[in-house]
Each structure stands twice: as structure tokens, then as C-alpha cells.
Write an enzyme that holds these catalytic residues in place. Structure first.
Site, PDB file in Angstrom:
ATOM      1  N   ALA A 256       0.828  -1.205   0.000  1.00  0.00           N
ATOM      2  CA  ALA A 256       0.000   0.000   0.000  1.00  0.00           C
ATOM      3  C   ALA A 256       0.864   1.259   0.000  1.00  0.00           C
ATOM      4  O   ALA A 256       1.296   1.736   1.059  1.00  0.00           O
ATOM      5  CB  ALA A 256      -0.935  -0.021   1.206  1.00  0.00           C
TER       6      ALA A 256
ATOM      7  N   PRO B 179      -4.933   8.799  -2.611  1.00  0.00           N
ATOM      8  CA  PRO B 179      -5.741   9.575  -3.559  1.00  0.00           C
ATOM      9  C   PRO B 179      -4.968  10.764  -4.145  1.00  0.00           C
ATOM     10  O   PRO B 179      -5.125  11.093  -5.314  1.00  0.00           O
ATOM     11  CB  PRO B 179      -6.931  10.043  -2.707  1.00  0.00           C
ATOM     12  CG  PRO B 179      -7.067   8.991  -1.653  1.00  0.00           C
ATOM     13  CD  PRO B 179      -5.672   8.524  -1.353  1.00  0.00           C
TER      14      PRO B 179
ATOM     15  N   GLY C  99       0.369   9.541  -6.269  1.00  0.00           N
ATOM     16  CA  GLY C  99       0.536   8.346  -7.089  1.00  0.00           C
ATOM     17  C   GLY C  99       1.959   8.259  -7.606  1.00  0.00           C
ATOM     18  O   GLY C  99       2.831   7.641  -6.989  1.00  0.00           O
TER      19      GLY C  99
ATOM     20  N   ILE D 241      -5.470  -0.270  -4.025  1.00  0.00           N
ATOM     21  CA  ILE D 241      -4.566  -1.275  -3.482  1.00  0.00           C
ATOM     22  C   ILE D 241      -5.012  -2.680  -3.907  1.00  0.00           C
ATOM     23  O   ILE D 241      -6.075  -3.157  -3.505  1.00  0.00           O
ATOM     24  CB  ILE D 241      -4.472  -1.161  -1.941  1.00  0.00           C
ATOM     25  CG1 ILE D 241      -4.060   0.272  -1.548  1.00  0.00           C
ATOM     26  CG2 ILE D 241      -3.491  -2.191  -1.370  1.00  0.00           C
ATOM     27  CD1 ILE D 241      -2.790   0.801  -2.209  1.00  0.00           C
TER      28      ILE D 241
ATOM     29  N   GLY E 143       8.775  -5.998  -8.790  1.00  0.00           N
ATOM     30  CA  GLY E 143       7.406  -5.993  -9.314  1.00  0.00           C
ATOM     31  C   GLY E 143       7.357  -5.716 -10.806  1.00  0.00           C
ATOM     32  O   GLY E 143       6.577  -6.341 -11.535  1.00  0.00           O
TER      33      GLY E 143
ATOM     34  N   ILE F  60      -8.132  -9.255 -35.365  1.00  0.00           N
ATOM     35  CA  ILE F  60      -8.128 -10.542 -36.080  1.00  0.00           C
ATOM     36  C   ILE F  60      -9.423 -11.306 -35.795  1.00  0.00           C
ATOM     37  O   ILE F  60      -9.996 -11.939 -36.672  1.00  0.00           O
ATOM     38  CB  ILE F  60      -6.890 -11.384 -35.679  1.00  0.00           C
ATOM     39  CG1 ILE F  60      -5.624 -10.737 -36.255  1.00  0.00           C
ATOM     40  CG2 ILE F  60      -7.029 -12.828 -36.139  1.00  0.00           C
ATOM     41  CD1 ILE F  60      -4.325 -11.381 -35.805  1.00  0.00           C
TER      42      ILE F  60
ATOM     43  N   GLU G 261       2.568   0.331 -10.947  1.00  0.00           N
ATOM     44  CA  GLU G 261       3.994   0.094 -10.674  1.00  0.00           C
ATOM     45  C   GLU G 261       4.896   1.013 -11.515  1.00  0.00           C
ATOM     46  O   GLU G 261       5.993   0.637 -11.918  1.00  0.00           O
ATOM     47  CB  GLU G 261       4.330  -1.393 -10.867  1.00  0.00           C
ATOM     48  CG  GLU G 261       3.495  -2.256  -9.923  1.00  0.00           C
ATOM     49  CD  GLU G 261       4.004  -3.643  -9.698  1.00  0.00           C
ATOM     50  OE1 GLU G 261       5.204  -3.863  -9.897  1.00  0.00           O
ATOM     51  OE2 GLU G 261       3.195  -4.493  -9.303  1.00  0.00           O
ATOM     52  N   GLY G 262       4.401   2.211 -11.761  1.00  0.00           N
ATOM     53  CA  GLY G 262       5.142   3.215 -12.534  1.00  0.00           C
ATOM     54  C   GLY G 262       4.520   3.375 -13.902  1.00  0.00           C
ATOM     55  O   GLY G 262       4.515   2.427 -14.692  1.00  0.00           O
TER      56      GLY G 262
ATOM     57  N   GLU H 170       4.960   7.236 -18.545  1.00  0.00           N
ATOM     58  CA  GLU H 170       5.738   8.492 -18.532  1.00  0.00           C
ATOM     59  C   GLU H 170       6.882   8.414 -17.518  1.00  0.00           C
ATOM     60  O   GLU H 170       8.002   8.856 -17.794  1.00  0.00           O
ATOM     61  CB  GLU H 170       4.814   9.681 -18.211  1.00  0.00           C
ATOM     62  CG  GLU H 170       3.810  10.031 -19.289  1.00  0.00           C
ATOM     63  CD  GLU H 170       2.617   9.065 -19.363  1.00  0.00           C
ATOM     64  OE1 GLU H 170       2.447   8.257 -18.430  1.00  0.00           O
ATOM     65  OE2 GLU H 170       1.884   9.131 -20.357  1.00  0.00           O
TER      66      GLU H 170
HETATM   67  C1  LIG Z   1      -5.909  -1.625 -11.010  1.00  0.00           C
HETATM   68  C2  LIG Z   1      -4.839  -0.911 -10.254  1.00  0.00           C
HETATM   69  C3  LIG Z   1      -4.155  -1.575  -9.262  1.00  0.00           C
HETATM   70  C4  LIG Z   1      -3.182  -0.899  -8.484  1.00  0.00           C
HETATM   71  N1  LIG Z   1      -2.553  -1.550  -7.464  1.00  0.00           N
HETATM   72  C5  LIG Z   1      -1.741  -0.854  -6.627  1.00  0.00           C
HETATM   73  C6  LIG Z   1      -1.187  -1.464  -5.452  1.00  0.00           C
HETATM   74  O1  LIG Z   1      -1.371  -2.672  -5.217  1.00  0.00           O
HETATM   75  N2  LIG Z   1      -0.460  -0.696  -4.592  1.00  0.00           N
HETATM   76  C7  LIG Z   1      -0.221   0.623  -4.818  1.00  0.00           C
HETATM   77  O2  LIG Z   1       0.437   1.250  -3.998  1.00  0.00           O
HETATM   78  N3  LIG Z   1      -0.713   1.234  -5.947  1.00  0.00           N
HETATM   79  C8  LIG Z   1      -1.468   0.531  -6.824  1.00  0.00           C
HETATM   80  N4  LIG Z   1      -2.009   1.161  -7.947  1.00  0.00           N
HETATM   81  C9  LIG Z   1      -1.763   2.559  -8.147  1.00  0.00           C
HETATM   82  C10 LIG Z   1      -0.808   2.878  -9.297  1.00  0.00           C
HETATM   83  O3  LIG Z   1       0.493   2.472  -8.973  1.00  0.00           O
HETATM   84  C11 LIG Z   1      -0.933   4.360  -9.627  1.00  0.00           C
HETATM   85  O4  LIG Z   1      -2.190   4.537 -10.260  1.00  0.00           O
HETATM   86  C12 LIG Z   1       0.193   4.887 -10.510  1.00  0.00           C
HETATM   87  O5  LIG Z   1       1.414   4.897  -9.829  1.00  0.00           O
HETATM   88  C13 LIG Z   1      -0.082   6.300 -11.051  1.00  0.00           C
HETATM   89  O6  LIG Z   1      -0.472   7.157 -10.033  1.00  0.00           O
HETATM   90  P1  LIG Z   1      -1.813   8.033 -10.204  1.00  0.00           P
HETATM   91  O7  LIG Z   1      -2.914   7.106 -10.594  1.00  0.00           O
HETATM   92  O8  LIG Z   1      -2.005   8.817  -8.977  1.00  0.00           O
HETATM   93  O9  LIG Z   1      -1.541   8.955 -11.423  1.00  0.00           O
HETATM   94  P2  LIG Z   1      -0.748  10.419 -11.387  1.00  0.00           P
HETATM   95  O10 LIG Z   1       0.523  10.258 -10.631  1.00  0.00           O
HETATM   96  O11 LIG Z   1      -1.741  11.420 -10.927  1.00  0.00           O
HETATM   97  O12 LIG Z   1      -0.419  10.591 -12.897  1.00  0.00           O
HETATM   98  C14 LIG Z   1      -1.360  11.106 -13.859  1.00  0.00           C
HETATM   99  C15 LIG Z   1      -0.629  11.276 -15.180  1.00  0.00           C
HETATM  100  O13 LIG Z   1       0.436  12.230 -15.018  1.00  0.00           O
HETATM  101  C16 LIG Z   1       1.674  11.651 -15.409  1.00  0.00           C
HETATM  102  N5  LIG Z   1       2.766  12.208 -14.590  1.00  0.00           N
HETATM  103  C17 LIG Z   1       2.859  12.252 -13.250  1.00  0.00           C
HETATM  104  N6  LIG Z   1       4.016  12.810 -12.883  1.00  0.00           N
HETATM  105  C18 LIG Z   1       4.693  13.116 -14.027  1.00  0.00           C
HETATM  106  C19 LIG Z   1       5.964  13.686 -14.324  1.00  0.00           C
HETATM  107  N7  LIG Z   1       6.814  14.081 -13.375  1.00  0.00           N
HETATM  108  N8  LIG Z   1       6.296  13.841 -15.617  1.00  0.00           N
HETATM  109  C20 LIG Z   1       5.453  13.440 -16.615  1.00  0.00           C
HETATM  110  N9  LIG Z   1       4.249  12.885 -16.400  1.00  0.00           N
HETATM  111  C21 LIG Z   1       3.872  12.721 -15.116  1.00  0.00           C
HETATM  112  C22 LIG Z   1       1.486  10.171 -15.204  1.00  0.00           C
HETATM  113  O14 LIG Z   1       2.409   9.416 -15.961  1.00  0.00           O
HETATM  114  C23 LIG Z   1       0.060   9.994 -15.658  1.00  0.00           C
HETATM  115  O15 LIG Z   1       0.000   9.907 -17.050  1.00  0.00           O
HETATM  116  C24 LIG Z   1      -2.914   0.454  -8.777  1.00  0.00           C
HETATM  117  C25 LIG Z   1      -3.566   1.104  -9.833  1.00  0.00           C
HETATM  118  C26 LIG Z   1      -4.515   0.447 -10.567  1.00  0.00           C
HETATM  119  C27 LIG Z   1      -5.226   1.170 -11.692  1.00  0.00           C
END
Ligand SMILES: Cc1cc2nc3c(=O)[nH]c(=O)nc-3n(C[C@H](O)[C@H](O)[C@H](O)COP(=O)(O)OP(=O)(O)OC[C@H]3O[C@@H](n4cnc5c(N)ncnc54)[C@H](O)[C@@H]3O)c2cc1C
Length: 406
Positions: free
Chosen positions: A136, A140, A143, A169, A252, A357, A383-384, A387
Site C-alpha cells: 500500500a 488519492p 501516485g 490497493i 514488481g 483478427i 507500478e510506474g 511516462e
Molecule cells: C488496477 C490498479 C491496481 C493498483 N494496485 C496498486 C497497489 O497494489 N499498490 C499501490 O500502492 N498502488 C497501486 N495502484 C496505483 C498505481 O500504482 C498508480 O495509479 C500509478 O502509480 C499512477 O499514479 P496516479 O494514478 O495517482 O496517477 P498520477 O501520478 O496522478 O499521474 C497522472 C498522469 O500524469 C503523469 N505524470 C505524473 N508525474 C509526471 C511527471 N513528473 N512527468 C510526466 N508525467 C507525469 C502520469 O504518468 C500519468 O499519465 C494500482 C492502480 C490500478 C489502476
């Protein structure tokens, strides 16, 4: 389960990538995949968590692939674990997500950062499948930039008290133990903790079921209200939580990339059969050259993803036996980002071509390829994001002073 491509490549080039013990492990994975095919399909079509997954994996002793044998696991290295994930990937990213989070982000992190008491307490339960693990980090409002997290911890007597929210999570509502990250109220530095979901103050606030896909994987939002964590469950040194978080993601990302390889293999198997049997305009669609173009791109996507993944896994295995080697750490960081970036984008493209296909049937959740299109999309986010991977890869060439983000 179909013969996997990695097996035939090994035979073709006469390489011995894995030993006898590993071959037996991979045979167990194949057996589990055969048993999981129908339950995973049914759960997907019914848009629900696959509750057969953990029992079947546990039955085949596959919940602790990288965990040391003394704790009940297989003690497999990263390459073998990657080959196992490749096989599981043929079932789809729902399966890959649970296994990746439980093993790469959960138990492997405890194995690598935990002290001997923590390893003895948590790893046998995790390796047997009695306890599912989660990771975790995301919140919100935090990310891609986890350092901006707002979940806090403070020391109180023999405990830490955690307050805050975690979002998106995986395994969040089914996990018994979670690797959780929080900031000190005193100095703002991040630490990591092993949290028991039965502890006072732990709450699953929402099941995130409104996802686009990945229905067979559990995703939850969590709340901590003075969540009690015994001081002995601090994971790694105080204040080193971000190092723990990032090192877990190295493992991961290799797992997710390997799962994507399996997705492409499954797409190829399904599309080859479809191209040979579906007749339109008086001949099998595989005899139309434009369908051959799609097939060619799927194979090329698959094969151009494979070696970056194996390379990342081999380098990670080297790092695991030489953990203080900072040059190697940088190389693994870069290589695992390349592997995940290439494989997740190629898998999404391959799934899209596969739907094409299959035509109209491809757009149905009943087709073997439709779910890959929807479910693989997430691999370009979690997991990243794409971008963040691109920036990481670019700055590895340009140098630290060109890092586009901190
Ligand atoms: C189904 C699912 C399962 C998940 N499971 C887990 C989990 O088990 N544990 C956990 O901790 N998280 C989990 N996540 C969270 C996931 O790791 C995040 O959604 C992800 O890291 C992106 O964060 P964000 O959604 O807040 O997007 P943001 O960080 O808000 O990014 C929004 C956009 O802005 C871009 N951006 C952000 N910063 C920059 C920058 N410096 N330069 C250029 N572009 C940028 C991003 O690439 C993206 O396109 C999960 C997500 C999903 C959808």
C-alpha cells in the site's frame, strides 16, 4: 496449457537457462494454469474476483516461489520467477496482479528488508497461501510522486499509530498482511511497516469495482484511524521507507513485464488458431495478407519484449547476491523500467491486433482475446506509469542532473 515459447527457445538455442529443480517448479505452474483456465474465465465473464486462484496456487505450492526454502518457498531466483509469471500471464493480468503483488511486492520485500523474526513470522504463512499480502503505497493525492504522501505515523509507547488513506490497493480487501508506507509526523521521513489487517484502526473503506477491467483482481481503498502497528513491525530502517518501496518495484516491474509476455503468447496462440479456421471471402482469414501483417506484429512485439525482461531478471538475480553494488542497482533500475515499458505497450498493442483478427467476436468478453485488451491496459499505469518509465530511462542516459522529476 500450450507449450510456452520460452521452453522452445531454450531448446532451440541449446541454452540451459534453468536447472532441474526449476523445471519441476515450472511444471507445477503449468499444472496450476491448466486447472485455473476455467475458473479464471468464469470469474472474468461474471466480473468477480477469482476465489479459486489462491486455493489452486496453494495446492501446487506456488504462493512462495521466491521465498527461501527454510520458510516453505521454492527459493527461486528472479529468472525462474519471471518464467513462472510468463506462464501465469497466459491466463491474463488478473492472475498476474494478485501473484505479483503477493510475491514480488509483498513477501519478497519482507524477505529482503525484514529481520529474521519478521521473516519467520510472516513468510511461512505467505508461502503456504494461508496469508495473502498487499503493498500500500498509492494515495488519492499521491501516485507517481509517493514522497508527497500524507499518511502519517507517530510513536506511542510500544506501538506506532498510522493515520491516512491508501487508494487502488491490489489484494487490499483480501490481504492479511500489507507492506504500508507512512510519513513521520516529526520529521516527514517515510518509513515502511508490516500491517496486520486484523489490527484495530484498519478499515477497507471501498471495493473499487468500477474499474474498466481486471475484474478478477481485488482492488480496494483503505483507511487507517490510529491503526496500531507494534514497533517490531517496522520494516527496514526508520526513515528508509522510500528505498524499501522503490526496491520492491524493481522486482514488481519484472513480474508485470513477464506477465505481459504471457498475454502476448496467449494472443498469438488464439489468433493463430482463428486465422487458420475462420473462413471469409472463400479462404481462411490467415491467407489474407493484412491478417498476416497483424500476426507478424504480434510475434515481433512478443519477441522484442522477451530479452529485455530476461536481461532485467538476470541482472536482478546478480544484484540480489551483491546488494551493495550501486552501479548494478542503477542498471537494474533502468533495465526493469525498459522491460516493463516495452512489454506493457507491446502487450496492449498485441491484444488490440488480436481483437482485430477476431473481428466482432473479439469485442466480446466471451472471446479469448477481448479481456487481454482491457486488462493489459493497466500495466502501462501501475507500478510506474509509461511516462515515469520513459523519464527514468532517459535520465539514465543523460545523467542525474537531467532527472525531470524528483
Ligand atoms: C488496477 C490498479 C491496481 C493498483 N494496485 C496498486 C497497489 O497494489 N499498490 C499501490 O500502492 N498502488 C497501486 N495502484 C496505483 C498505481 O500504482 C498508480 O495509479 C500509478 O502509480 C499512477 O499514479 P496516479 O494514478 O495517482 O496517477 P498520477 O501520478 O496522478 O499521474 C497522472 C498522469 O500524469 C503523469 N505524470 C505524473 N508525474 C509526471 C511527471 N513528473 N512527468 C510526466 N508525467 C507525469 C502520469 O504518468 C500519468 O499519465 C494500482 C492502480 C490500478 C489502476
Amino acid at each position: 496449457m500450450e507449450e510456452t515459447f520460452s521452453k522452445s527457445i531454450e531448446q532451440l538455442v541449446g541454452l540451459k537457462l534453468v536447472g532441474e529443480k526449476d523445471v519441476k517448479l515450472l511444471e507445477r505452474v503449468d499444472k496450476a494454469c491448466d486447472e485455473l483456465l476455467v475458473p479464471e474465465y468464469e470469474a472474468y465473464v461474471e466480473r468477480r474476483f477469482n476465489s479459486d486462484l489462491v486455493p489452486i496456487l496453494s495446492k501446487h505450492k506456488l504462493m512462495g516461489i521466491p521465498i527461501a526454502e527454510e520458510y516453505g518457498g521454492d527459493g527461486a531466483g528472479m529468472l525462474v520467477h519471471s518464467l513462472a509469471m510468463e506462464r501465469l500471464g497466459q491466463l491474463g493480468m488478473g492472475v498476474v496482479t494478485l501473484v505479483d503483488v503477493h510475491q514480488f511486492l509483498g513477501s519478497l520485500t519482507i524477505q529482503q528488508w525484514g529481520n529474521s523474526e519478521q521473516r519467520s513470522r510472516y513468510l511461512p504463512e505467505a508461502a503456504s497461501g494461508r496469508a495473502i499480502l498487499a503493498y500500500a503505497l498509492t494515495e488519492p493525492e499521491a501516485g507517481s510522486d509517493p514522497a508527497s504522501m500524507s499518511t502519517t505515523f507517530k510513536a506511542e509507547g510500544s506501538k506506532y499509530l498510522l493515520n491516512g488513506e491508501k487508494y487502488l490497493i491490489s489484494n487490499g480487501s483480501i490481504a492479511r498482511y500489507l507492506v504500508v508506507f507512512a510519513k513521520s509526523v516529526e520529521d516527514g521521513r517515510v518509513s515502511s511497516f508490516i500491517v496486520d489487517s486484523k489490527s484495530p484502526g484498519f478499515k477497507v473503506s471501498m471495493h473499487l469495482s468500477e474499474k474498466l477491467g481486471l475484474f478478477t483482481s481485488d482492488t480496494a481503498q483503505l483507511e487507517f484511524h490510529d491503526l496500531e502497528v507494534p514497533k517490531e513491525d517496522l520494516l527496514g530502517p526508520l526513515g528508509r521507507g522510500l528505498s524499501v518501496a522503490y526496491s520492491a518495484l524493481l522486482n514488481g516491474r519484472i513480474g508485470i513485464a513477464s506477465g505481459c509476455l504471457g498475454v502476448m503468447e496467449d494472443c498469438l496462440i488464439s489468433c493463430t488458431e482463428r486465422a487458420k479456421t475462420r473462413v471469409q471471402h472463400g479462404k481462411e482469414i490467415g491467407k489474407h495478407q493484412l491478417i498476416q501483417l497483424h500476426l507478424c506484429r504480434i510475434v515481433a512485439d512478443l519477441e522484442s519484449s522477451r530479452w529485455p525482461i530476461y536481461m532485467a531478471a538476470i541482472l536482478k538475480e546478480k544484484l540480489d547476491s551483491d546488494p551493495k553494488n550501486s552501479d548494478l542497482l542503477r542498471e537494474v533500475d533502468r533495465q526493469s523500467a525498459i522491460a516493463k515499458f516495452i512489454a506493457s505497450n507491446n502487450a496492449y498493442d498485441a491484444a488490440d491486433r488480436s481483437v482485430q483478427i477476431f473481428g466482432g467476436f473479439g469485442y466480446s468478453i466471451l472471446s479469448p482475446v477481448g479481456k487481454h485488451l482491457i486488462d493489459t491496459r493497466v500495466a502501462r499505469i501501475y507500478e510506474g506509469t509509461d511516462e515515469i518509465m520513459e523519464l527514468k530511462i532517459a535520465s539514465s542516459i543523460l545523467g542525474k542532473e537531467f532527472e525531470a522529476y524528483r
